[in-house]
Design an enzyme around this catalytic site. Structure first.
Site, PDB file in Angstrom:
ATOM      1  N   CYS A   2       6.179  -9.539   3.736  1.00 22.28           N
ATOM      2  CA  CYS A   2       6.440 -10.566   4.741  1.00 22.28           C
ATOM      3  C   CYS A   2       7.536 -10.109   5.713  1.00 22.28           C
ATOM      4  O   CYS A   2       8.429  -9.355   5.353  1.00 22.28           O
ATOM      5  CB  CYS A   2       6.918 -11.844   4.086  1.00 22.28           C
ATOM      6  SG  CYS A   2       5.793 -12.472   2.864  1.00 22.28           S
ATOM      7  N   ARG A  27       4.554  -3.566   8.286  1.00 23.72           N
ATOM      8  CA  ARG A  27       5.002  -3.847   6.920  1.00 23.72           C
ATOM      9  C   ARG A  27       3.850  -4.310   6.035  1.00 23.72           C
ATOM     10  O   ARG A  27       3.966  -4.300   4.816  1.00 23.72           O
ATOM     11  CB  ARG A  27       6.073  -4.945   6.942  1.00 23.72           C
ATOM     12  CG  ARG A  27       7.376  -4.495   7.571  1.00 23.72           C
ATOM     13  CD  ARG A  27       8.272  -5.676   7.813  1.00 23.72           C
ATOM     14  NE  ARG A  27       8.714  -6.278   6.573  1.00 23.72           N
ATOM     15  CZ  ARG A  27       9.892  -6.060   5.997  1.00 23.72           C
ATOM     16  NH1 ARG A  27      10.739  -5.250   6.556  1.00 23.72           N
ATOM     17  NH2 ARG A  27      10.222  -6.656   4.887  1.00 23.72           N
ATOM     18  N   TRP A  75       2.541 -11.890   3.538  1.00 22.87           N
ATOM     19  CA  TRP A  75       1.786 -11.079   2.576  1.00 22.87           C
ATOM     20  C   TRP A  75       1.732 -11.952   1.342  1.00 22.87           C
ATOM     21  O   TRP A  75       2.703 -12.068   0.602  1.00 22.87           O
ATOM     22  CB  TRP A  75       2.533  -9.774   2.323  1.00 22.87           C
ATOM     23  CG  TRP A  75       1.759  -8.721   1.587  1.00 22.87           C
ATOM     24  CD1 TRP A  75       0.911  -7.793   2.134  1.00 22.87           C
ATOM     25  CD2 TRP A  75       1.775  -8.463   0.178  1.00 22.87           C
ATOM     26  NE1 TRP A  75       0.399  -6.985   1.146  1.00 22.87           N
ATOM     27  CE2 TRP A  75       0.912  -7.370  -0.057  1.00 22.87           C
ATOM     28  CE3 TRP A  75       2.415  -9.031  -0.901  1.00 22.87           C
ATOM     29  CZ2 TRP A  75       0.687  -6.845  -1.324  1.00 22.87           C
ATOM     30  CZ3 TRP A  75       2.187  -8.515  -2.176  1.00 22.87           C
ATOM     31  CH2 TRP A  75       1.330  -7.430  -2.376  1.00 22.87           C
ATOM     32  N   ASN A 101      10.803 -15.141   3.169  1.00 22.53           N
ATOM     33  CA  ASN A 101      10.382 -13.900   2.504  1.00 22.53           C
ATOM     34  C   ASN A 101      10.919 -13.954   1.089  1.00 22.53           C
ATOM     35  O   ASN A 101      12.095 -14.262   0.907  1.00 22.53           O
ATOM     36  CB  ASN A 101      11.011 -12.670   3.163  1.00 22.53           C
ATOM     37  CG  ASN A 101      10.408 -12.358   4.500  1.00 22.53           C
ATOM     38  OD1 ASN A 101       9.484 -13.028   4.929  1.00 22.53           O
ATOM     39  ND2 ASN A 101      10.956 -11.360   5.167  1.00 22.53           N
ATOM     40  N   GLY A 102      10.104 -13.605   0.123  1.00 20.58           N
ATOM     41  CA  GLY A 102      10.574 -13.591  -1.257  1.00 20.58           C
ATOM     42  C   GLY A 102       9.790 -14.568  -2.105  1.00 20.58           C
ATOM     43  O   GLY A 102       8.704 -15.009  -1.730  1.00 20.58           O
ATOM     44  N   GLU A 482       0.975  13.649  -4.652  1.00 18.86           N
ATOM     45  CA  GLU A 482       1.224  13.013  -3.355  1.00 18.86           C
ATOM     46  C   GLU A 482      -0.025  13.121  -2.463  1.00 18.86           C
ATOM     47  O   GLU A 482      -0.388  12.170  -1.766  1.00 18.86           O
ATOM     48  CB  GLU A 482       2.455  13.668  -2.690  1.00 18.86           C
ATOM     49  CG  GLU A 482       2.759  13.219  -1.266  1.00 18.86           C
ATOM     50  CD  GLU A 482       2.967  11.719  -1.097  1.00 18.86           C
ATOM     51  OE1 GLU A 482       3.010  10.986  -2.087  1.00 18.86           O
ATOM     52  OE2 GLU A 482       3.031  11.273   0.063  1.00 18.86           O
ATOM     53  N   LYS A 486      -2.119  10.000  -0.860  1.00 20.37           N
ATOM     54  CA  LYS A 486      -2.358   9.852   0.580  1.00 20.37           C
ATOM     55  C   LYS A 486      -3.834   9.590   0.843  1.00 20.37           C
ATOM     56  O   LYS A 486      -4.206   8.710   1.595  1.00 20.37           O
ATOM     57  CB  LYS A 486      -1.938  11.119   1.353  1.00 20.37           C
ATOM     58  CG  LYS A 486      -0.475  11.327   1.583  1.00 20.37           C
ATOM     59  CD  LYS A 486       0.166  10.425   2.614  1.00 20.37           C
ATOM     60  CE  LYS A 486       0.712   9.169   2.039  1.00 20.37           C
ATOM     61  NZ  LYS A 486       1.925   9.200   1.244  1.00 20.37           N
ATOM     62  N   GLU A 489      -5.072   6.033  -0.600  1.00 18.01           N
ATOM     63  CA  GLU A 489      -4.550   4.798  -0.010  1.00 18.01           C
ATOM     64  C   GLU A 489      -5.061   4.559   1.403  1.00 18.01           C
ATOM     65  O   GLU A 489      -5.197   3.406   1.804  1.00 18.01           O
ATOM     66  CB  GLU A 489      -3.019   4.748  -0.063  1.00 18.01           C
ATOM     67  CG  GLU A 489      -2.317   5.738   0.825  1.00 18.01           C
ATOM     68  CD  GLU A 489      -0.798   5.640   0.740  1.00 18.01           C
ATOM     69  OE1 GLU A 489      -0.271   4.538   0.554  1.00 18.01           O
ATOM     70  OE2 GLU A 489      -0.150   6.689   0.874  1.00 18.01           O
ATOM     71  N   HIS A 505      -8.778  19.058 -20.961  1.00 20.51           N
ATOM     72  CA  HIS A 505      -8.501  18.185 -22.112  1.00 20.51           C
ATOM     73  C   HIS A 505      -9.128  16.805 -21.937  1.00 20.51           C
ATOM     74  O   HIS A 505      -8.721  15.853 -22.585  1.00 20.51           O
ATOM     75  CB  HIS A 505      -6.989  18.081 -22.343  1.00 20.51           C
ATOM     76  CG  HIS A 505      -6.394  19.403 -22.685  1.00 20.51           C
ATOM     77  ND1 HIS A 505      -6.597  20.011 -23.908  1.00 20.51           N
ATOM     78  CD2 HIS A 505      -5.652  20.272 -21.953  1.00 20.51           C
ATOM     79  CE1 HIS A 505      -5.987  21.186 -23.911  1.00 20.51           C
ATOM     80  NE2 HIS A 505      -5.411  21.367 -22.730  1.00 20.51           N
ATOM     81  N   LYS A 603       4.408  -2.121   3.691  1.00 19.42           N
ATOM     82  CA  LYS A 603       5.344  -1.017   3.899  1.00 19.42           C
ATOM     83  C   LYS A 603       6.565  -1.147   3.002  1.00 19.42           C
ATOM     84  O   LYS A 603       7.096  -0.161   2.516  1.00 19.42           O
ATOM     85  CB  LYS A 603       5.775  -1.006   5.372  1.00 19.42           C
ATOM     86  CG  LYS A 603       6.680   0.157   5.754  1.00 19.42           C
ATOM     87  CD  LYS A 603       5.945   1.475   5.702  1.00 19.42           C
ATOM     88  CE  LYS A 603       6.823   2.668   6.011  1.00 19.42           C
ATOM     89  NZ  LYS A 603       6.179   3.905   5.510  1.00 19.42           N
TER      90      LYS A 603
HETATM   91  C1  F6R Z   1       2.671   5.623  -0.062  1.00 20.15           C
HETATM   92  C2  F6R Z   1       3.889   4.848   0.132  1.00 20.15           C
HETATM   93  C3  F6R Z   1       4.431   4.111  -1.035  1.00 20.15           C
HETATM   94  C4  F6R Z   1       5.966   4.121  -1.018  1.00 20.15           C
HETATM   95  C5  F6R Z   1       6.503   3.219  -2.131  1.00 20.15           C
HETATM   96  C6  F6R Z   1       8.012   3.221  -2.179  1.00 20.15           C
HETATM   97  O1  F6R Z   1       2.296   6.271   1.109  1.00 20.15           O
HETATM   98  O2  F6R Z   1       4.417   4.781   1.204  1.00 20.15           O
HETATM   99  O3  F6R Z   1       3.941   4.601  -2.242  1.00 20.15           O
HETATM  100  O4  F6R Z   1       6.423   5.433  -1.169  1.00 20.15           O
HETATM  101  O5  F6R Z   1       6.060   1.901  -1.934  1.00 20.15           O
HETATM  102  O6  F6R Z   1       8.561   2.765  -0.984  1.00 20.15           O
HETATM  103  P1  F6R Z   1      10.050   3.057  -0.602  1.00 20.15           P
HETATM  104  O7  F6R Z   1      10.201   4.520  -0.381  1.00 20.15           O
HETATM  105  O8  F6R Z   1      10.298   2.267   0.646  1.00 20.15           O
HETATM  106  O9  F6R Z   1      10.901   2.597  -1.751  1.00 20.15           O
END
Ligand code: F6R
Length: 608
Positions: A2, A27, A75, A101-102, A482, A486, A489, A505, A603
């Site tokens: 949010c 976000r 959200w 928010n929260g 990683e 990427k 997602e 395994h 985000k």
């Molecule tokens: C993936 C991504 C998330 C963040 C995770 C932690 O592309 O962006 O997996 O890495 O939500 O977020 P932060 O770094 O803001 O704590």
């Protein structure tokens, strides 16, 4: 997650609020709303879906006169994604409007009390309880109603409130969710995110937990939750507007991928002076470092994978055991092993991830020292830490992190070398060599981007796939994870990463004729080993793409090659990840996905 924005000033508020909402779209959200308090008349518009619908329904805000208002992107946590659950919420008599928010954790009990008093609820949210309480606690004094209401709440809440009886006045409340106040010229703003303030002001106040603020055109007054006045410090934000705009790129993600060499330069160069690594005055000294017998790196998602890259570098160079722990798991760890001899390194781009924040608070309570590696200045994680190393990546807008990740890795590499020297684990010759290798990273990243200028033509190998497997060993395994994250997602293709030696395994049974496998092979020490794992999966029908330097052993075994510059394995992840990010981007693009705002993702994840 949010986002909130509030404005009170001399210009029409609606277009400013809509613009602010657009800036926090990244976000992640599912619905949005705007409310204007125009001389005591509240005008409220809400929608499911994009902020653009609010623009369309209000003629770009022109239909909403008034110089004071609030906006929100939701959200959903409590209640379905619907217009009635979207914020802002209005109290029964229409006097109070609130965005939140929260999560209000005790809302069920509070709601039951209000229902018993005959209050009729219009939504299924926890938030509506707060606005109805404001009405119930109001006897003509806005501030008093806020104080009484806040005293009844438990949980996490950033609140923004306006009252029809007080045109031009906003109240903001902060408890475990970010709220930033922006001081402008005859106008003041409130937001959950600094990116929606920087087009109007760079002078900001970062509110602390337990604070509320009264915001009018005349100024800002800060109070504690009992209403006692508090002093505040005005800080200047050094992010510019250009860095939070697309600048000609089709998506923020590709812009941010290409920005990585520069971002990493910004993370590295202020910390290397005359060939020596310096984390600044307020950093861990050699004496501090000597008292730790273990390091725990904690984070979520990509930040966790950055932590894994850091683990390999710290263990190799410093000889200290390093544990990487998902923050959501560390919080509930009952091992009792965390004490004053533990250094906890929290890694977070946003600095607001609730799991990471809670984990470090718990670790501190056990006596650990906490250092955080964070991008957003003055964020909650930064403020909850004993030491902070900022990554200086600038605003990262795409939900899928790229430059956030690589700058985290860069700071972890610097920390590894700094600690190795402080503890006397490397000699001066090795130290000088390592520092110059770190200095050379941005250039290697540039070379890697250039080498992969044509990578888009490899998308047909992946864009119709149901599953893609990533394999790698040691540092390459960290990158493989990683890379898989990427791809999955943003393209919604199922992707999994495995330690290359582990597939046989169990997972190798998933390999069929034509299954795409990406083998990460930057680690020259383990070339032959990974090459034999390539042979294993190929023998079961896999179509293997290797990511490695020209002439490596795996090149001979793979069906396709993505080339990267040769690197020493200890610092390889930061460069190797680039083609994986680019590939994920182009595959998602070929599949027509919403790259910057992938479905269901946010985000900044401020719920547990
Ligand atoms: C993936 C991504 C998330 C963040 C995770 C932690 O592309 O962006 O997996 O890495 O939500 O977020 P932060 O770094 O803001 O704590």
């Amino acid at each position: 997650m949010c986002g909130i924005i509030g404005y009170t000033g001399f210009e029409q508020a609606a277009p400013i609020i809509l613009d602010g909402l657009t800036k926090i779209e990244y976000r992640g959200y599912d619905s949005a709303g705007i409310a204007i308090n125009a001389n005591g008349k509240i005008n409220l518009v809400k929608t499911v879906g994009r902020v653009q619908a609010l623009y369309d329904r209000t003629h770009d805000g022109k239909d909403m006169p008034g110089v004071c208002g609030i906006g929100h992107t939701r959200w959903g946590t409590h209640g379905a994604i619907s217009e009635r659950n979207a914020h802002p919420h209005m109290s029964q008599n229409g006097k109070f409007i609130l965005a939140h928010n929260g999560i209000v954790e005790n809302y069920t009990r509070l709601k039951a009390d209000l229902l018993a008093k005959g209050v009729v609820f219009k939504s299924d949210t926890d938030t509506e309880v707060v606005v109805q309480l404001l009405e119930a606690n109001y006897t003509g004094d806005f501030k008093e109603a806020v104080i009484k209401t806040v005293a009844m709440l438990e949980g996490t809440f950033a609140l923004m409130i306006t009252c029809a009886d007080y045109p031009g006045t906003l109240y903001a409340v902060k408890q475990n969710a970010p709220v930033i106040l922006g001081l402008g010229e005859k106008e003041n703003l409130v937001a959950s995110d600094v990116t929606c303030l920087i087009s109007r002001t760079k002078n900001v106040i970062y509110m602390e937990d337990g604070e509320m603020a009264e915001i009018t055109t005349e100024g800002i007054k800060l109070f504690d939750f009992a209403g006692n006045p508090k002093e505040y410090e005005v800080k200047t934000v050094d992010w510019d507007i250009a860095s939070s705009e697309k600048g000609g790129y089709e998506h923020f993600m590709i812009k941010e991928i290409f920005e990585q060499p520069q971002a990493v330069r910004s993370a590295i160069s202020p910390r290397i002076k005359d060939g020596k690594i310096n984390f600044g005055e307020k950093s861990l000294t050699a004496e501090d470092l000597k008292k730790f017998n273990r390091i725990i790196i904690t984070a979520c998602g990509s930040a966790y994978y950055a932590g894994l890259a850091g683990k390999f570098a710290i263990e190799k160079l410093c000889g200290i055991p390093v544990q990487t722990e998902l923050a959501s798991e560390l919080r509930y760890n009952e091992s009792g092993c965390i004490d004053e001899h533990t250094l906890v390194i929290a890694v977070s781009q946003s600095g607001e991830t609730l799991d990471t924040l809670s984990a470090i608070k718990d670790c501190k309570a056990c006596g650990a020292t906490v250092m955080s590696i964070v991008n957003v200045v003055e964020s909650s994680i930064a403020r909850a830490s004993d030491f902070v190393a900022y990554t200086y990546a600038g605003p990262e807008i795409a939900v899928a992190t790229t430059k956030g990740y690589s700058t985290q890795v860069a700071v972890l590499y610097l920390f590894a070398v700094y600690t190795a020297a402080a503890l006397g684990r490397i000699n001066s010759g090795e130290y000088t060599k390592l520092v110059s290798e770190i200095n050379a990273i941005p250039e290697k990243m540039e070379t890697c981007i250039e080498m992969n200028g044509g990578i888009e033509c490899m998308t047909p190998l992946f864009d119709k796939a149901e599953h893609v497997f990533f394999i790698g060993r040691n540092t390459d395994w960290a990158v493989a994870m990683e890379g898989a994250l990427k791809l999955k997602e943003i393209s919604y293709i199922h992707a999994e990463a495995y330690a290359a030696g582990e597939m046989k395994h169990g997972t190798i049974s998933l390999i069929e004729e034509g299954t795409p496998v990406i083998a990460v092979c930057s680690n020259m020490r383990l070339q032959d080993k990974t090459a034999s794992n390539i042979i294993e999966v190929k023998a079961r029908g896999a179509e293997v793409t290797m990511v490695g330097p020209k002439g490596c052993e795996s090149e001979k075994q793979a069906n396709h090659c993505i080339y990267i510059p040769e690197m020493r394995d200890v610092f390889a992840e930061i460069v190797t990840v680039i083609p994986l990010q680019m590939l994920a981007y182009y595959v998602a693009k070929a599949r027509g996905c919403d790259i910057d705002k992938p479905r269901n993702l946010a985000k900044s994840v401020t719920v547990e």
